[in-house]
Design a protein around this motif. Structure first.
Motif, PDB file in Angstrom:
ATOM      1  N   LYS A 180       0.837  -1.205   0.000  1.00 55.50           N
ATOM      2  CA  LYS A 180       0.000   0.000   0.000  1.00 55.50           C
ATOM      3  C   LYS A 180       0.875   1.259   0.000  1.00 55.50           C
ATOM      4  CE  LYS A 180      -2.538   1.139   3.609  1.00 55.50           C
ATOM      5  NZ  LYS A 180      -3.563   1.081   4.659  1.00 55.50           N
ATOM      6  N   LEU A 189       2.632   1.583  -3.414  1.00 54.74           N
ATOM      7  CA  LEU A 189       1.694   2.008  -4.462  1.00 54.74           C
ATOM      8  C   LEU A 189       1.334   3.482  -4.318  1.00 54.74           C
ATOM      9  CD1 LEU A 189      -0.768  -1.019  -4.703  1.00 54.74           C
ATOM     10  CD2 LEU A 189       0.785  -0.213  -6.470  1.00 54.74           C
ATOM     11  N   ALA A 190       1.123   3.898  -3.062  1.00 51.78           N
ATOM     12  CA  ALA A 190       0.750   5.305  -2.830  1.00 51.78           C
ATOM     13  C   ALA A 190       1.837   6.236  -3.336  1.00 51.78           C
ATOM     14  CB  ALA A 190       0.510   5.519  -1.344  1.00 51.78           C
ATOM     15  N   LEU A 250       1.871   6.036  -7.257  1.00 51.36           N
ATOM     16  CA  LEU A 250       0.673   6.552  -7.932  1.00 51.36           C
ATOM     17  C   LEU A 250       0.382   8.006  -7.575  1.00 51.36           C
ATOM     18  CD1 LEU A 250      -1.748   3.483  -7.649  1.00 51.36           C
ATOM     19  CD2 LEU A 250      -0.161   4.060  -9.479  1.00 51.36           C
TER      20      LEU A 250
END
Lengths: 119, 177
Positions: free
Chosen positions: B160, B163-164, B167
């Motif tokens: 998580k 990805l944060a 992205l």
């Protein structure tokens, strides 16, 4: 970026790559056929093996001569395994003792005597 | 209770319940085999044979979804153990673009997402897919992956975070909560 946005981005990306799944009915039908085939194959092989065994026993395919030889061998083998043999003299033999004549091949002899005996 | 279309060798599974999972299970099978449609379909068929024959028996110890995803995962593992299964999603997606017109910006965004997913280690990628895309809990995802819940949670947190960061360019004004 919050968790919902990450989730949505990932869902969009995966959906774009996956496309439309194949019809459930088609995949299921293929699985049923495969399952049926493997079960039928298993039954066929079992049936053939049983039939061969029955035919073999019925027709007496086991050669009589071979059976006799086998019987003789089994009898001799069981006799050999059930008995042991040793010479009667084995139990009379003393414990190992030093044998001067057997175990020393030559003796040093002397012609000098002492008190009438050879040294 | 036995449903009317319950399977003979798996009385706790109904054909209807499997049909409801079919789409999601296919997506999972696809990602197990590098997005090859034929191989994924073959995996699905094999998974259905497993439940039809009763080799894999569902005893209501988990949800049916977790159980079926686990079967596909195990089948894929045994089939591709010696193969290096890499995601070929971007290639597949690019090939599709010949037929379907997709706005350039949308494609660029998807590529950013896929690059981010591909950059993750395999287990982080798996738990990301199971939790974010397949709507499983971390506990369910850990069961499918065959790891403890603690390990699953660690993979999830790391994925998580990674990805944060990757992205962030899609939504530059916000940060991960």
């Amino acid at each position: 970026m919050n968790e919902d946005q990450v989730r949505q981005n990932l869902k969009d990306a995966f959906q774009s790559a996956e496309g439309k799944p194949p019809s459930f009915d088609e995949v299921w039908a293929a699985a049923e056929v495969q399952h049926g085939l493997s079960r039928r194959r298993f039954r066929t092989i079992g049936g053939i093996a049983a039939a061969v065994a029955v035919i073999g026993i019925t027709l007496g395919l086991w050669p009589e001569q071979q059976a006799e030889l086998t019987d003789e061998f089994l009898i001799a083998d069981s006799l050999l395994n059930s008995t042991s043999w040793s010479a009667p003299s084995d139990s009379l033999m003393p414990e190992h003792q030093f044998d001067i004549y057997q175990e020393i091949h030559f003796l040093n002899e002397s012609t000098n005597s002492q008190e009438g005996s050879l040294l | 209770m036995r449903e009317h279309d319950a399977l003979d060798n798996n009385p706790n599974i109904s054909q209807q319940a499997l049909e409801a999972l079919h789409g999601q299970l296919f997506g999972w099978a696809l990602s197990r085999c590098g997005y090859d449609d034929a191989t994924a379909e073959d995996l699905m068929q094999q998974a259905y044979v497993e439940v039809l024959s009763g080799k894999a028996r569902f005893e209501n110890r988990s949800t049916l979804k977790t159980f079926m995803f686990g079967i596909v995962q195990n089948l894929a593992r045994s089939r591709f153990r010696r193969k290096n299964t890499r995601l070929r999603v971007i290639d597949a997606y690019a090939a599709e673009q010949d037929d379907v017109a997709v706005p350039h910006e949308e494609y660029a965004n998807l590529k950013i997402v896929w690059d981010a997913v591909e950059s993750l280690p395999q287990r982080q990628r798996d738990i990301t897919e199971l939790v974010f895309v397949r709507d499983m809990t971390i506990e369910e995802a850990s069961t499918v992956m065959g790891v403890t819940v603690g390990t699953g949670r660690v993979h999830y947190d790391r994925a998580k975070k990674s990805l944060a960061e990757r992205l962030a360019s899609l939504h530059p004004k916000e940060s991960m909560q």
